[in-house]
Design a protein around this motif. Structure first.
Motif, PDB file in Angstrom:
ATOM      1  N   GLN A   1       1.034  -1.318  -0.113  1.00 56.00           N
ATOM      2  CA  GLN A   1      -0.499  -0.089   0.029  1.00 56.00           C
ATOM      3  C   GLN A   1       0.349   1.228   0.248  1.00 56.00           C
ATOM      4  O   GLN A   1       0.175   2.650   0.057  1.00 56.00           O
ATOM      5  CB  GLN A   1      -0.935   0.108   0.775  1.00 56.00           C
ATOM      6  CG  GLN A   1      -1.066  -1.500   1.108  1.00 56.00           C
ATOM      7  CD  GLN A   1      -3.016  -1.188   0.872  1.00 56.00           C
ATOM      8  OE1 GLN A   1      -3.478  -0.485   0.510  1.00 56.00           O
ATOM      9  NE2 GLN A   1      -2.693  -2.462  -0.236  1.00 56.00           N
ATOM     10  N   GLN A   2       2.576   1.025   0.439  1.00 54.13           N
ATOM     11  CA  GLN A   2       2.904   2.490   0.008  1.00 54.13           C
ATOM     12  C   GLN A   2       2.831   2.905   0.622  1.00 54.13           C
ATOM     13  O   GLN A   2       2.627   3.963   0.946  1.00 54.13           O
ATOM     14  CB  GLN A   2       2.873   2.920  -1.120  1.00 54.13           C
ATOM     15  CG  GLN A   2       3.107   2.077  -2.967  1.00 54.13           C
ATOM     16  CD  GLN A   2       4.778   1.034  -2.976  1.00 54.13           C
ATOM     17  OE1 GLN A   2       6.179   1.896  -2.507  1.00 54.13           O
ATOM     18  NE2 GLN A   2       4.821   0.376  -3.327  1.00 54.13           N
TER      19      GLN A   2
ATOM     20  N   LEU B   1       7.273   6.764  -2.626  1.00 52.29           N
ATOM     21  CA  LEU B   1       7.480   5.105  -2.483  1.00 52.29           C
ATOM     22  C   LEU B   1       7.630   4.580  -1.447  1.00 52.29           C
ATOM     23  O   LEU B   1       8.386   5.349  -0.944  1.00 52.29           O
ATOM     24  CB  LEU B   1       7.799   4.624  -3.542  1.00 52.29           C
ATOM     25  CG  LEU B   1       7.491   4.414  -4.960  1.00 52.29           C
ATOM     26  CD1 LEU B   1       6.106   5.549  -5.577  1.00 52.29           C
ATOM     27  CD2 LEU B   1       8.360   3.796  -6.743  1.00 52.29           C
ATOM     28  N   ASN B   2       7.662   3.345  -0.852  1.00 51.67           N
ATOM     29  CA  ASN B   2       8.276   2.589   0.223  1.00 51.67           C
ATOM     30  C   ASN B   2       9.156   2.117  -0.213  1.00 51.67           C
ATOM     31  O   ASN B   2       9.386   1.028  -1.243  1.00 51.67           O
ATOM     32  CB  ASN B   2       7.651   1.552   0.702  1.00 51.67           C
ATOM     33  CG  ASN B   2       7.826   0.861   1.390  1.00 51.67           C
ATOM     34  OD1 ASN B   2       8.413  -0.336   1.579  1.00 51.67           O
ATOM     35  ND2 ASN B   2       8.275   1.456   2.887  1.00 51.67           N
ATOM     36  N   ASP B   3      10.270   2.542  -0.830  1.00 52.80           N
ATOM     37  CA  ASP B   3      11.128   1.368  -1.203  1.00 52.80           C
ATOM     38  C   ASP B   3      11.999   0.541  -0.387  1.00 52.80           C
ATOM     39  O   ASP B   3      11.918   0.341   0.431  1.00 52.80           O
ATOM     40  CB  ASP B   3      12.791   2.466  -1.164  1.00 52.80           C
ATOM     41  CG  ASP B   3      12.567   4.061  -2.905  1.00 52.80           C
ATOM     42  OD1 ASP B   3      13.327   4.846  -1.998  1.00 52.80           O
ATOM     43  OD2 ASP B   3      11.867   3.725  -3.156  1.00 52.80           O
ATOM     44  N   MET B   4      12.546  -0.511  -1.876  1.00 51.74           N
ATOM     45  CA  MET B   4      13.471  -1.153  -1.478  1.00 51.74           C
ATOM     46  C   MET B   4      14.548  -2.021  -1.422  1.00 51.74           C
ATOM     47  O   MET B   4      15.274  -1.919  -3.219  1.00 51.74           O
ATOM     48  CB  MET B   4      12.178  -3.022  -1.110  1.00 51.74           C
ATOM     49  CG  MET B   4      12.557  -3.990  -0.653  1.00 51.74           C
ATOM     50  SD  MET B   4      12.460  -3.946   1.165  1.00 51.74           S
ATOM     51  CE  MET B   4      13.426  -5.331   1.481  1.00 51.74           C
TER      52      MET B   4
ATOM     53  N   ASN C   1       6.058  -2.649  -5.549  1.00 52.81           N
ATOM     54  CA  ASN C   1       6.422  -1.409  -5.437  1.00 52.81           C
ATOM     55  C   ASN C   1       6.805   0.045  -6.721  1.00 52.81           C
ATOM     56  O   ASN C   1       7.210   1.071  -6.601  1.00 52.81           O
ATOM     57  CB  ASN C   1       8.480  -0.695  -5.756  1.00 52.81           C
ATOM     58  CG  ASN C   1       9.007  -1.618  -6.517  1.00 52.81           C
ATOM     59  OD1 ASN C   1       8.179  -1.813  -7.814  1.00 52.81           O
ATOM     60  ND2 ASN C   1      10.294  -2.028  -7.280  1.00 52.81           N
ATOM     61  N   TYR C   2       4.978  -0.336  -7.246  1.00 53.11           N
ATOM     62  CA  TYR C   2       4.532   0.536  -7.840  1.00 53.11           C
ATOM     63  C   TYR C   2       5.451   0.096  -9.540  1.00 53.11           C
ATOM     64  O   TYR C   2       5.479   1.736  -9.891  1.00 53.11           O
ATOM     65  CB  TYR C   2       4.312   2.443  -7.727  1.00 53.11           C
ATOM     66  CG  TYR C   2       3.690   2.568  -6.551  1.00 53.11           C
ATOM     67  CD1 TYR C   2       2.773   3.518  -5.755  1.00 53.11           C
ATOM     68  CD2 TYR C   2       2.274   1.461  -6.682  1.00 53.11           C
ATOM     69  CE1 TYR C   2       1.501   4.186  -5.158  1.00 53.11           C
ATOM     70  CE2 TYR C   2       1.002   1.669  -5.534  1.00 53.11           C
ATOM     71  CZ  TYR C   2       1.020   3.123  -4.928  1.00 53.11           C
ATOM     72  OH  TYR C   2       0.087   3.104  -4.227  1.00 53.11           O
ATOM     73  N   CYS C   3       5.502  -0.737 -10.135  1.00 56.23           N
ATOM     74  CA  CYS C   3       6.559  -0.447 -11.040  1.00 56.23           C
ATOM     75  C   CYS C   3       7.644   0.655 -11.029  1.00 56.23           C
ATOM     76  O   CYS C   3       7.773   1.336 -11.970  1.00 56.23           O
ATOM     77  CB  CYS C   3       5.812  -0.400 -12.209  1.00 56.23           C
ATOM     78  SG  CYS C   3       5.352  -2.209 -12.465  1.00 56.23           S
TER      79      CYS C   3
END
Lengths: 215, 961
Positions: B793-794, B816-819, B874-876
């Motif tokens: 859900q970021q 964005l929630n980065d990984m 990651n929302y692409c």
């Protein structure tokens, strides 16, 4: 039960312990020092299959970087050119040279020349040349004076810390886009000021978050 | 001169002089000349000592990497930039236009072609997964004659000698031919061999629909539905949103009438009468459970209710509840003349289709919600039955099988496998080694559609040229090429066959290739009239005593052709959430009668044949009926599909291809473990999925907000404001989502998501970044279903970011929630903290056992994750970055709305997923989030998710409420 070891054994143990600590410290120290990209990677000058000299072509002959590395403005990779690009000239220039044997063979057979990659980034880093070149980062900032290299050498560590130095303060490294391949450019005024103006004009904001480079 | 040297790693190599010299030259260029000039022992010792000191560490450097550029450049190819090509994907009688993304000359991702009327930019789960079949290591790799490897040249020689006569005893057997160029070769072959015949057979066909049209109109026609114009839809055993029709365009049209933006919107109403729970049933506002064998009766009774037909005894066989339902539906249909639609599914007998046509005409729907085009009247089952009879009588000398798998999926009473042994020469063109190729004398490798020239005609007549994106990986050829070879067609290569079928100028040809459509191809509309007398004269099928069995294509393997496709096997069935398996689906009441629970083995007998299959209880399944999904239990299949599931084809006979009567169903000893991705059906009282009705919304536009309740939101931290630059967000419309799994497979293709296998799925380790949660609502016997796509859900206040000990997951300034995979050490605290449980952990190295061929599918713009690393949606971000970099390079700083499409958004046929910039008040996503239906899941946790949902709205009939 009497003492198994003589008193002198105490000294031996202390000495051994001290030596062990010293050895451990030395190993860790050596590793910590030598594993730094600044130490390990700079200076890397691998042997290339063909003794191509940038000093001759880009330096003396004055060829622009983008004549060969023509994808640098449109793609992530500044690709090594296909053999065809070499043959554009070398079909006429020094057509019998022994040093160009592999190039001619490659063109004739349709097989690639096995160049050795000099500036190696780990697979999890997604570096994009187009983004940097279009912003105004010159080739020289990361690759050094390639036009003076007989053999391509890695001069910058290309570590994440080194990249972030610029990403956090890009102004000193920005120049007008048309001067990106002019490796010997000397700015006429304060380069940081020039960079700041460019940053404002183009809204340059290099990412410092993870997904900027890591996907 | 040798290429770059590998680093030596052993002392032994040190003493080898030429290597040492070379190494020295590299490390100490200034000393190189000294070495060659001063061969002093002292110098050598000094240098050796120094190099020894660094020797081990030199091995610490990363290994030599090479760059292999092309020798000659390729036009348009820039390394690192993908190229897109148009082609089309065919499944049965339908075709869908595609844009295929290729990297470095190989296809990596499939997307729909926005210009194609059958795709409208979307791609189904099957189309998305079809790219994996291209790189299937179990594909047929060479021509084989018996057991010996052979070659196309050898086959060519054989064919020249063998096919000399007029085709006596020659039969061609293929799937449905929807390719105009293959039709041209087909016609040529039948002229060249006047005594030959060409049989088309697919296990899932439109035979009954064609027969129904012939009964109703006296001619075969194909129906085309305009669902956007229908206010009331009645679907009778017709999963038009899923497996029973070319569902992409229908889903788009249907969803467009479900997305309610204002209380004044006109929403449609869907009634579904069905046996098994399907996507259409899940989307329906009212659903009636009914055995498949009774549905023709229902339609006849509806006809009587609408005064189309005289009173019939049919009515008496309906229960009171069914009658009440029918009367309400009839009233609703009658109130929407010209704006209603009745659909009958492919399993229903011809008379049911005929009644549906008659009712549509009565209601004035012809020309508005349903239109017709001419169709061929060939019945596939009849054709293969005739062929099998001829084979048994020994009249077939040569059988050329082009594609398909008849030894596995031909009707059971035809005994196809054993009759095949009576054929003198069996030539088989196939993609993989399967049950049919095991019985072939000549086995020819088929070219996958992504590597071949061809053409396909879609359902509505639009023609697309299929073009290869890569040369045939295993030297495969197309059906047209093989038929051309055998029949001496003037053109032998696939390109020539297709090019000459269409002719025309080069410019027009290239435009057709670019657009993915041949502009000039149209199909004529016909306007048939129903012959009511004929329909009335046709008796309804007798009701089935005892339990009926219903055969359905499967959402994962269709008819069995995708059994070796790992992605599809692992994709959970949309309704049952079953992976790597099929099961006999039955109602809770039927299970009680039989004394079985889920997992118990059943022995089902019908017409003297029997199968063993485990039972699975499906709430909402019609009582007295068992659904058997086709396509499993394959014996000769690749490594993925072999032995997976249970084969139900042995029960399917040519006179009962849709449903049949089971002579006996009983429990036998034994049980079977299922791997389900969703065991829990409970939301535990929390408003995770919100539903409302049109009535409620009209009365109170704030109805949805009231359901979530007001929450006191507080935070321990000072919360940042996100008002600068791009702020990414997503809105998912639950009213539009049908649960079709296309987004799940698109995400898997785009992001290099591995499959884990049945055992690991049972442990909850499936890796899908987006999952489709399916919730039942209501009673066990008559539930309704709601789907909710759930991915990261970021969250702005992400609970996962705080707890990572190594800061592997952080927040980007764009929301964005980065990984960062390389930082992750696998603590899994983040997954523990995630309230939505959308983080997936690589417990094992899922990529280890992949064949090198399969790795060609990987998207090079996305990291391939190793064991021990956490991953999630990651929302692409690779698509976001690509768009941003392109924008920067083009000196424009603002991104347009719709420029970035996440993989799930791009493929969704219903356009349920919308991604965009929240800081742009005019973006689609901003406008959706302002709607009254908008809510966030678990908003009370104050995680501030960037993905929000639009509550599902149903439109029930007040009379049936």
């Amino acid at each position: 039960m009497g003492a198994i070891f003589p008193k002198s054994a105490n000294g031996v143990v202390r000495l051994a312990a001290g030596a062990l600590l010293l050895a451990a410290g030395a190993s860790i120290g050596l590793y910590a020092y030598f594993s730094q990209p600044r130490v390990l990677d700079t200076g890397y000058t691998p042997v290339q299959p063909v003794p191509y000299s940038h000093k001759l072509h880009a330096g003396n002959l004055g060829m622009d970087c983008r004549y060969c590395h023509f994808t640098v403005e449109r793609a992530a990779y500044a690709a090594i050119p296909p053999t065809e690009v070499c043959m554009n000239c070398h079909v006429r220039v020094k057509p019998q040279s022994a040093q160009l044997q592999l190039v001619r063979e490659s063109y004739a057979r349709g097989e690639p020349v096995a160049w050795v990659k000099v500036h190696r980034l780990p697979d999890y880093v997604y570096f994009n040349h187009q983004a940097h070149v279009s912003a105004g980062v010159s080739c020289v900032s990361c690759h050094g004076r390639v036009d003076q290299m007989l053999e391509v050498k890695q001069v910058q560590p290309l570590s994440m810390a080194w990249c972030l130095e610029c990403h956090r303060n890009p102004a000193p490294h920005l120049r007008p886009v048309e001067l990106v391949t002019k490796l010997d450019w000397k700015p006429d005024r304060d380069p940081t000021q020039i960079g700041r103006e460019i940053m404002e004009a183009k809204h340059i904001a290099p990412p410092v978050n993870c997904s900027g480079c890591h996907r | 001169m040798k290429t770059g040297k590998r680093y030596w790693r052993s002392l032994g190599e040190l003493s080898d002089t030429p290597q040492f010299r070379e190494w020295l030259h590299r490390e100490f260029p200034e000393n190189a000349s000294e070495w060659t000039n001063h061969a002093s022992r002292r110098t050598m010792l000094r240098l050796m000592a120094a190099s020894f000191g660094l020797a081990g560490l030199a091995a610490c450097r990363r290994p030599t990497e090479h760059i292999f550029p092309l020798a000659k450049g390729v036009e348009d190819y820039v390394p690192g930039n993908p190229l897109f090509y148009s082609t089309a994907f065919a499944l049965g009688s339908a075709a869908f236009g595609l844009h295929v993304e290729t990297h470095d000359g190989r296809p990596t991702k499939i997307e729909g072609n926005p210009n194609h009327p059958a795709s409208l930019g979307a791609a189904s789960a099957f189309a998305q997964a079809s790219i994996l079949s291209l790189y299937d290591p179990d594909r047929t790799r060479s021509v084989r004659q018996g057991r010996r490897r052979s070659s196309w040249e050898a086959f060519g020689e054989f064919a020249k000698d063998y096919f000399r006569d007029d085709g006596d005893g020659l039969r061609f057997l293929s799937g449905e031919v929807i390719s105009p160029s293959l039709e041209a070769v087909q016609q040529h072959a039948l002229q060249r061999f006047p005594r030959a015949r060409w049989i088309e057979y697919e296990p899932v066909s439109q035979d009954q629909a064609i027969a129904g049209a012939e009964l109703a109109f006296g001619r075969a026609v194909r129906s085309h539905y305009q669902l956007e114009k229908a206010d009331v839809v009645l679907a009778l055993d017709c999963d038009f949103l899923g497996l029973d029709a070319p569902s992409l365009a229908y889903t788009r049209a249907f969803a467009s009438r479900r997305k309610v933006s204002a209380p004044k919107s006109e929403m449609n109403r869907l009634y579904a009468v069905e046996c098994n729970y399907s996507l259409t049933g899940a989307a329906a506002d009212h659903r009636l459970q009914m055995r498949a064998s009774k549905m023709a009766l229902f339609l006849a009774a509806l006809a009587a209710e609408l005064k189309l037909a005289p009173e019939m005894p049919a009515r008496a066989q309906l229960s009171d509840a069914e009658l009440r339902w029918l009367q309400a539906v009839a009233k609703d249909l009658a109130a929407h003349r010209g704006r209603s639609l009745i659909l009958a599914g492919p399993r229903q007998p011809a008379v049911a289709h005929a009644w549906a046509h008659a009712l549509n005409e009565l209601l004035g729907n012809f020309g508005t919600t349903v239109r017709f085009t001419a169709a061929e009247g060939k019945r596939q089952v009849e054709q293969i039955r005739e062929l099998a009879d001829e084979m048994a009588a020994g009249r077939v000398k040569t059988l050329v099988i082009l594609g398909g798998n008849p030894a596995y999926d031909a009707p059971a009473d035809l005994d196809f496998s054993s009759r095949l042994t009576k054929v003198r020469t069996v030539i088989r063109l196939g993609l993989e080694e399967d049950e049919t190729s095991a019985l072939a004398h000549w086995l020819l490798p088929e070219a996958h559609y992504l590597e071949s020239w061809g053409d396909v005609r879609a359902w509505d007549g639009a023609v697309t040229i299929q073009q290869p994106m890569v040369a045939p990986l295993f030297g495969g050829r197309t059906a047209a090429e093989v038929a051309a070879m055998i029949s001496g067609y003037p053109y032998q290569r696939a390109y020539d066959i297709v090019r000459n079928r269409w002719g025309g100028a080069e410019a027009a040809w290239r435009k057709a290739l670019h657009d993915g459509l041949i502009a000039t191809e149209q199909v004529e509309e016909v306007k048939p009239k129903t012959r009511l007398d004929r329909i009335l004269a046709t008796p309804l099928p007798p009701s089935v005593d005892g339990i009926e069995i219903v055969f359905q294509p499967d959402a994962s393997v269709w008819d069995g052709r995708f059994a070796n496709n790992g992605w599809l096997q692992e994709a959970p069935d949309p309704i049952t959430k079953l992976t790597w398996d099929n099961a006999a689906l039955l109602a809770p009441s039927t299970a009680r009668t039989l004394g079985v629970k889920s997992g118990d083995m059943l022995l089902i007998e019908s017409a003297g044949r029997q199968i063993r299959i485990p039972a699975m209880i499906l709430p909402g399944h019609a009582a007295g009926s068992i659904t058997l999904p086709l396509g499993y239990g394959r014996t000769k299949c690749g490594r993925v599909g072999r032995g997976v599931g249970f084969n139900v084809y042995p029960l399917r006979t040519s006179n009962a291809m849709g449903f049949a009567a089971a002579s006996s169903v009983r429990k036998i000893p034994g049980s079977h473990r299922f791997s389900l991705t969703q065991e829990h059906h409970s939301m535990e009282g929390r408003p995770i999925v919100l539903e409302t009705t049109m009535e409620e919304l009209r009365k109170d536009p704030r109805a949805v907000e009231k359901k979530t309740g007001r929450h006191e939101l507080f935070s321990l931290y000072k919360e940042p404001t996100y008002d600068q630059g791009n702020q990414w967000g997503m809105a998912i419309d639950l009213s539009a989502c049908t649960g079709c799994n296309a987004c799940l497979l698109a995400c898997q293709a785009e992001n290099n998501i591995p499959i884990v296998g049945k055992a690991q799925v049972a442990r909850g380790r499936e890796m899908h970044w987006i999952r489709l949660d399916r919730y039942f609502e209501g009673s066990d016997e008559e539930p309704s279903i709601v789907f909710q796509p759930m991915a990261c859900q970021q969250c702005e206040n992400a609970p996962c970011e705080n707890v990572c000990p190594v800061a592997a997951t952080s927040h980007s300034p764009e929301g964005l929630n980065d990984m960062a995979y390389n930082r992750c050490i696998g603590t899994r605290y983040c997954a523990n903290n995630c309230p939505y449980k959308v983080r997936r952990f690589n417990f094992l190295d899922w990529h280890k056992d992949l064949d090198a061929l399969q790795k060609n599918q990987y998207n090079p713009d996305v990291t391939v994750r190793m064991r021990g690393v956490m991953e999630k949606c990651n929302y692409c971000v690779q698509r976001i970055q690509e768009a941003k970099i392109k924008a920067k390079a083009e000196s424009r700083r603002a991104l347009r709305d719709g420029e970035i499409l996440t993989a799930c958004q791009q493929t969704c046929p219903a356009e349920a997923i919308v991604f965009g910039n929240l800081n742009d008040p005019n973006s689609k996503v901003s406008k959706l989030k302002k709607q009254a239906r908008n809510y966030q899941v678990l908003a009370e946790l104050n995680v501030k998710p960037r993905t929000s949902y639009l509550a599902k709205v149903r439109n029930p009939n007040p009379e049936l409420a």
